[in-house]
Design a protein around this motif. Structure first.
Motif, mmCIF file in Angstrom:
data_model
loop_
_atom_site.group_PDB
_atom_site.id
_atom_site.type_symbol
_atom_site.label_atom_id
_atom_site.label_comp_id
_atom_site.label_asym_id
_atom_site.label_seq_id
_atom_site.Cartn_x
_atom_site.Cartn_y
_atom_site.Cartn_z
ATOM 1 N N ARG A 59 -5.910 -17.513 3.768
ATOM 2 C CA ARG A 59 -4.901 -18.383 4.370
ATOM 3 C C ARG A 59 -3.992 -17.623 5.333
ATOM 4 N N GLY A 60 -3.694 -16.352 5.049
ATOM 5 C CA GLY A 60 -2.721 -15.629 5.844
ATOM 6 C C GLY A 60 -3.253 -14.461 6.641
ATOM 7 N N GLY A 61 -4.487 -14.055 6.387
ATOM 8 C CA GLY A 61 -5.118 -12.978 7.134
ATOM 9 C C GLY A 61 -4.329 -11.685 7.102
ATOM 10 N N ALA A 62 -4.096 -11.134 8.272
ATOM 11 C CA ALA A 62 -3.435 -9.834 8.408
ATOM 12 C C ALA A 62 -2.030 -9.841 7.822
ATOM 13 N N ASP A 63 -1.340 -10.967 7.898
ATOM 14 C CA ASP A 63 0.014 -11.042 7.330
ATOM 15 C C ASP A 63 -0.011 -10.770 5.831
ATOM 16 N N PHE A 64 -1.018 -11.317 5.131
ATOM 17 C CA PHE A 64 -1.123 -11.084 3.696
ATOM 18 C C PHE A 64 -1.402 -9.616 3.408
ATOM 19 N N LEU A 65 -2.291 -8.987 4.187
ATOM 20 C CA LEU A 65 -2.583 -7.572 3.966
ATOM 21 C C LEU A 65 -1.343 -6.718 4.147
ATOM 22 N N LEU A 66 -0.533 -7.042 5.156
ATOM 23 C CA LEU A 66 0.708 -6.305 5.377
ATOM 24 C C LEU A 66 1.648 -6.473 4.190
ATOM 25 N N GLU A 67 1.773 -7.694 3.662
ATOM 26 C CA GLU A 67 2.610 -7.939 2.480
ATOM 27 C C GLU A 67 2.106 -7.124 1.291
ATOM 28 N N LEU A 68 0.780 -7.086 1.109
ATOM 29 C CA LEU A 68 0.199 -6.356 -0.009
ATOM 30 C C LEU A 68 0.470 -4.858 0.107
ATOM 31 N N VAL A 69 0.303 -4.303 1.293
ATOM 32 C CA VAL A 69 0.578 -2.878 1.513
ATOM 33 C C VAL A 69 2.050 -2.580 1.262
ATOM 34 N N ASN A 70 2.935 -3.427 1.771
ATOM 35 C CA ASN A 70 4.368 -3.223 1.562
ATOM 36 C C ASN A 70 4.740 -3.325 0.087
ATOM 37 N N ALA A 71 4.140 -4.266 -0.631
ATOM 38 C CA ALA A 71 4.417 -4.423 -2.058
ATOM 39 C C ALA A 71 3.955 -3.195 -2.828
ATOM 40 N N ASN A 72 2.754 -2.681 -2.484
ATOM 41 C CA ASN A 72 2.260 -1.485 -3.163
ATOM 42 C C ASN A 72 3.142 -0.282 -2.872
ATOM 43 N N SER A 73 3.645 -0.180 -1.650
ATOM 44 C CA SER A 73 4.515 0.938 -1.281
ATOM 45 C C SER A 73 5.820 0.885 -2.059
ATOM 46 N N SER A 74 6.386 -0.301 -2.202
ATOM 47 C CA SER A 74 7.673 -0.432 -2.895
ATOM 48 C C SER A 74 7.524 -0.305 -4.404
ATOM 49 N N ASN A 75 6.304 -0.472 -4.921
ATOM 50 C CA ASN A 75 6.068 -0.347 -6.355
ATOM 51 C C ASN A 75 5.585 1.044 -6.753
ATOM 52 N N GLY A 76 5.634 1.965 -5.813
ATOM 53 C CA GLY A 76 5.201 3.334 -6.107
ATOM 54 C C GLY A 76 3.709 3.521 -6.100
ATOM 55 N N HIS A 77 2.990 2.591 -5.485
ATOM 56 C CA HIS A 77 1.533 2.701 -5.441
ATOM 57 C C HIS A 77 1.036 3.123 -4.067
ATOM 58 N N ALA A 78 1.870 3.738 -3.280
ATOM 59 C CA ALA A 78 1.463 4.160 -1.927
ATOM 60 C C ALA A 78 0.292 5.122 -2.039
ATOM 61 N N GLY A 79 -0.654 4.955 -1.159
ATOM 62 C CA GLY A 79 -1.812 5.844 -1.148
ATOM 63 C C GLY A 79 -2.970 5.353 -1.985
ATOM 64 N N GLU A 80 -2.730 4.334 -2.850
ATOM 65 C CA GLU A 80 -3.821 3.774 -3.637
ATOM 66 C C GLU A 80 -4.587 2.786 -2.798
#
Length: 82
Positions: A59-80
């Protein structure tokens, strides 16, 4: 046409034509051979939580991927991997 799905116990209502990949996969012949739960939802024995992420991507394409990357970064999962 509205698809009422039960994916691993998670209910989803999806407009078939709004998601081209689902439109291609879910032909009337395929749908007629599916398991249906007690609520009349097509049952798919898959990870329902992950399916929600897949739908959000469709439904959201690239926007969703950006949200997912940002969420992982803020949750301490950067680099996974996602």
């Amino acid at each position: 046409r509205l698809l009422r799905l039960n994916v691993g116990g998670y209910p989803y209502d999806v407009v078939r034509t709004s998601l081209p990949l689902l439109e291609t996969m879910m032909t009337d012949r395929w749908l007629s051979s599916c398991l249906v739960d007690s609520d009349g939802r097509i049952f798919l024995d898959r990870d329902g939580d992950a399916f929600g992420d897949i739908l959000r991507y469709f439904r959201g394409g690239a926007d969703f991927l950006l949200e997912l990357v940002n969420a992982n970064s803020s949750n301490g999962h950067a680099g996974e991997s996602i």
